[in-house]
Design an enzyme around this catalytic site. Structure first.
Site, short mmCIF file in Angstrom:
data_model
loop_
_atom_site.label_atom_id
_atom_site.label_comp_id
_atom_site.label_asym_id
_atom_site.label_seq_id
_atom_site.Cartn_x
_atom_site.Cartn_y
_atom_site.Cartn_z
N ARG A 105 0.85 -1.20 0.00
CA ARG A 105 0.00 0.00 0.00
C ARG A 105 0.88 1.25 0.00
O ARG A 105 2.08 1.16 0.13
CB ARG A 105 -0.94 -0.02 1.21
CG ARG A 105 -0.21 -0.03 2.54
CD ARG A 105 -1.21 0.01 3.69
NE ARG A 105 -0.51 -0.16 4.96
CZ ARG A 105 -1.11 -0.22 6.14
NH1 ARG A 105 -2.42 -0.11 6.23
NH2 ARG A 105 -0.41 -0.38 7.23
N GLU A 144 -3.13 7.35 6.89
CA GLU A 144 -1.77 7.52 7.43
C GLU A 144 -0.78 8.08 6.41
O GLU A 144 0.17 7.39 6.01
CB GLU A 144 -1.25 6.19 7.99
CG GLU A 144 -1.97 5.75 9.23
CD GLU A 144 -1.39 4.48 9.83
OE1 GLU A 144 -0.65 3.75 9.14
OE2 GLU A 144 -1.67 4.22 11.01
N GLU A 324 -7.39 4.45 15.39
CA GLU A 324 -7.05 3.03 15.50
C GLU A 324 -6.37 2.83 16.84
O GLU A 324 -5.34 3.46 17.12
CB GLU A 324 -6.10 2.61 14.37
CG GLU A 324 -6.69 2.80 12.99
CD GLU A 324 -5.75 2.37 11.87
OE1 GLU A 324 -4.73 1.71 12.16
OE2 GLU A 324 -6.02 2.71 10.71
C1 GAL Z 1 -2.03 1.11 10.83
C2 GAL Z 1 -2.87 1.13 9.56
C3 GAL Z 1 -3.87 0.02 9.54
C4 GAL Z 1 -3.23 -1.27 9.95
C5 GAL Z 1 -2.62 -1.11 11.32
C6 GAL Z 1 -1.98 -2.37 11.85
O1 GAL Z 1 -0.81 1.72 10.62
O2 GAL Z 1 -3.55 2.35 9.40
O3 GAL Z 1 -4.41 -0.09 8.25
O4 GAL Z 1 -2.25 -1.60 9.02
O5 GAL Z 1 -1.64 -0.13 11.25
O6 GAL Z 1 -1.42 -2.15 13.11
#
Ligand code: GAL
Length: 642
Positions: A105, A144, A324
């Protein structure tokens, strides 16, 4: 302010039959938001111009009907294969000249016009279709920015964009040559088209050239994000959010934040401790299953300030979320331990104590396939509850029992400047000179003293509201900040390296810090290995960086070799080195005492944070800790009403 929980969900990963049960279970767990869509481009537009929104219509309907509010992500962090085939030049190029290929990605260059056009198109299609959908109550742009080292790209698109940017900034090549000092080593140019990107040179490129490229690259992120927000705003009144990462400094988040309504970030405390923080092994061991006690808090405070940039708010009241939140072991750090039972609850409460409106856990169900199959979710791959779910539900119940809360202004402000991070990466002058780590070392000392902290942007807007201000390591003091400091009545602590570069990365004359209100000048600087500290009389030391100060200002601290270590005029002090923890503790206490600000001496791993209504205590330590007569277990949270 109301506080809510949410979760990240990927309906495109699961059979449609289980969406309704998933939605029901989310609601039963006390979650009210669900973020979807941010990686789904290949399912939304399987081939150019062939949209398939049916599944997303149904997913939004199922989630919304269950009572969930949807955050819809724009899918531009994962351009599908056909987009790359159409625009082979859209791939970013790394500093060694290699394309960053398809198959994971963030494989795009922010400067590429063709890719930006594709993004505008898919975002327009989504905004048009879902902008007025009552269930879509927030939008996330991309995912991100900057993660996986994706801001700097040395592509032909970046080269062309950089030359245009230089022509606009400097207007003439002569002006650029003078500003950069290109006479040194015969680097003078005759046309903007002769200027390359600052990589693949024999030895280091001109720091002014590098700094210009860093500014250009940051501006491209701002432009890319603004292209999306312009489209979204024409179709929706829902708040626009981006999910920033931790310790990503390659673009100016305040500038991106100015085009958004809410800042959010992705908090992975155990991943960060292992992967992104240079702590010694004993610290990493002590906090292995809890995360560093200050890393999350620092980013909460930083992004609260970034969240203020797009609204009529300030560092204390900016709108921000955790988009997240780590729920269990992650997959991407060198070691991926499970959190201590209670941490998935503690981390959420700590975010709320710092003013978060919403905390979303990542992710709903662990995916048994592809890159992140080893990353925990709130559910296991077999759909049984994972340990994080009960903790999230507990937070949900606790929130329901707590009335709305308000922000409380912190007694201390800390200034943060992305440009200084670029300046010191460009010219560290010593392997250990890292801007983030310097500011973080000051932040940690403030937190050890039990202080809540607000983080100010580099122009120091709002400084007058704070009795105590720390601003370590600012490469250039803007006129605005200088003026604010000159009239500030509280304590201000500057240094080391403050104002020691012009905006073009030259040494200013008269010599830094060149403060009109403080007669001190740095006559010599040294970088040092950490094993060679410079002792300070009365305790503590400088490590990594020490300056020789001269001038007539009052000497507040002295090195054991007799050289002034900190000088002061009125309430403004200049610190001529990088303090170790013991010295930071002294400096923080002295400043608090001078300002009659209450401070504490917290047990190792215990941290406090005040809101308008409560004082929270969080125990990151592996043993019970006692505070204010209350024993708080490991991973425990306690709050008192103020
Ligand atoms: C973040 C990302 C998510 C997933 C996650 C895993 O950096 O936005 O898509 O990859 O980490 O910890």
């Amino acid at each position: 302010m109301k506080r809510t929980l949410g979760v990240c969900y990927y309906p495109e990963h699961w059979p449609e039959e289980i969406w309704p049960q998933d939605a029901t279970r989310m609601v039963a767990a006390g979650l009210s938001w669900v973020r979807i869509g941010e990686f789904a481009w290949s399912r939304l537009e399987p081939a150019e111009g062939h949209y398939d929104f049916g599944w997303l219509d149904r997913a939004i309907e199922v989630l919304g009907a269950a009572g969930l509010k949807v955050i819809l992500g724009t899918p531009t962090a994962t351009p599908p294969r056909w987009v790359v085939d159409k625009h082979p030049g859209m791939l970013a190029i790394d500093a060694e000249g290699r394309p960053r290929g398809f198959g994971s990605r963030r494989h795009y260059c922010f400067s590429h016009h063709g890719y930006l056009t594709e993004c505008r198109r898919i975002v327009t299609a989504l905004a048009y279709r879902y902008g007025r959908n009552p269930h879509v109550q927030a939008w996330q742009t991309d995912n991100e920015y900057g993660c996986h080292d994706t801001v700097l790209s040395y592509s032909p698109a970046a080269l062309a964009g950089f030359r245009d940017w230089l022509a606009q900034r400097y207007q003439s090549v002569d002006a650029l040559n003078r500003a950069w000092g290109n006479v040194f080593w015969s680097m003078e140019y005759h046309t903007f088209d002769q200027i390359g990107l600052p990589h693949l040179t024999v030895t280091e490129p001109n720091p002014a050239h590098v700094m210009a490229f860093r500014r250009y690259s940051s501006d491209q992120v701002v432009r890319f994000n603004a292209a999306q927000t312009e489209i979204l705003r024409a179709h929706t009144d829902a708040p626009l959010i981006h999910n920033y990462m931790g310790r990503v400094l390659e673009f100016d988040h305040f500038d991106v934040g100015a085009d958004l309504d809410i800042a959010s970030w992705d908090s992975y405390p155990l991943g960060f401790l292992e992967d992104r923080l240079e702590f010694p092994p004993d610290h990493k061991l002590r906090f292995l299953r809890q995360g560093d006690p200050d890393c999350q808090a620092f980013h909460h405070d930083l992004y609260r300030s970034v969240g203020a940039a797009g609204a009529d708010r300030d560092a204390a009241t900016g709108r921000w979320w955790v988009m997240e939140q780590q729920p269990g072991p992650v997959n991407w750090a060198p070691f991926n331990p499970a959190p201590l039972p209670g941490m998935a609850r503690l981390w959420a409460w700590e975010a709320f104590a710092h003013g978060a409106e919403t905390v979303c856990y990542f992710r709903w169900r662990q995916a048994p396939f592809a890159q992140e199959q080893m990353h925990a979710g709130l559910l296991r791959p077999d759909s049984a509850d994972a340990p994080g779910l009960a903790e999230a539900a507990e937070v949900g119940r606790e929130l329901a029992g707590m009335a709305d809360v308000s922000h409380r202004r912190a007694p201390v402000a800390l200034v943060f400047d992305y440009g200084s991070a670029w300046a010191w990466q460009t010219q560290p002058q010593g392997r250990n000179f890292d801007y983030f780590w310097l500011v973080f070392s000051a932040y940690r000392a403030l937190r050890r003293a039990g202080l809540s902290v607000d983080i100010l942007p580099p122009d120091g807007e709002g400084i007058e509201k704070y009795g105590l201000v720390f601003a370590p390591g600012l490469a250039t003091l803007s006129d605005a900040l200088m003026a604010r400091i000159a009239t500030h009545s509280g304590q201000v602590i500057l240094g080391p390296r403050s104002n020691s570069k012009t905006t073009e990365m030259s040494i200013p004359v008269p010599l830094p810090p060149a403060l009109p209100f403080l007669d001190a000048a740095v006559s010599l600087v040294e970088s040092l290995p950490r094993l060679a500290p410079v002792a300070i009389e009365g305790g503590g030391a400088f490590e990594a960086w020490a300056e020789t100060l001269e001038g007539s200002a009052e000497i507040v601290l002295t090195r054991s070799d007799g050289v002034p270590a900190m000088m002061r005029a009125g309430a403004v002090s200049y610190l001529g080195g990088w303090p170790d923890d013991a010295l930071w503790d002294r400096i923080v206490r002295d400043a608090c005492t001078a300002q009659a600000t209450e401070f504490a001496d917290l047990p190792n791993g215990l941290r406090l944070r005040d809101t308008g209504q409560h004082r929270f205590a969080f125990n990151y330590g592996p043993k019970p800790a006692v505070w204010d007569g209350v024993e708080i277990p490991p991973a425990g949270v306690h709050w008192w009403t103020l």
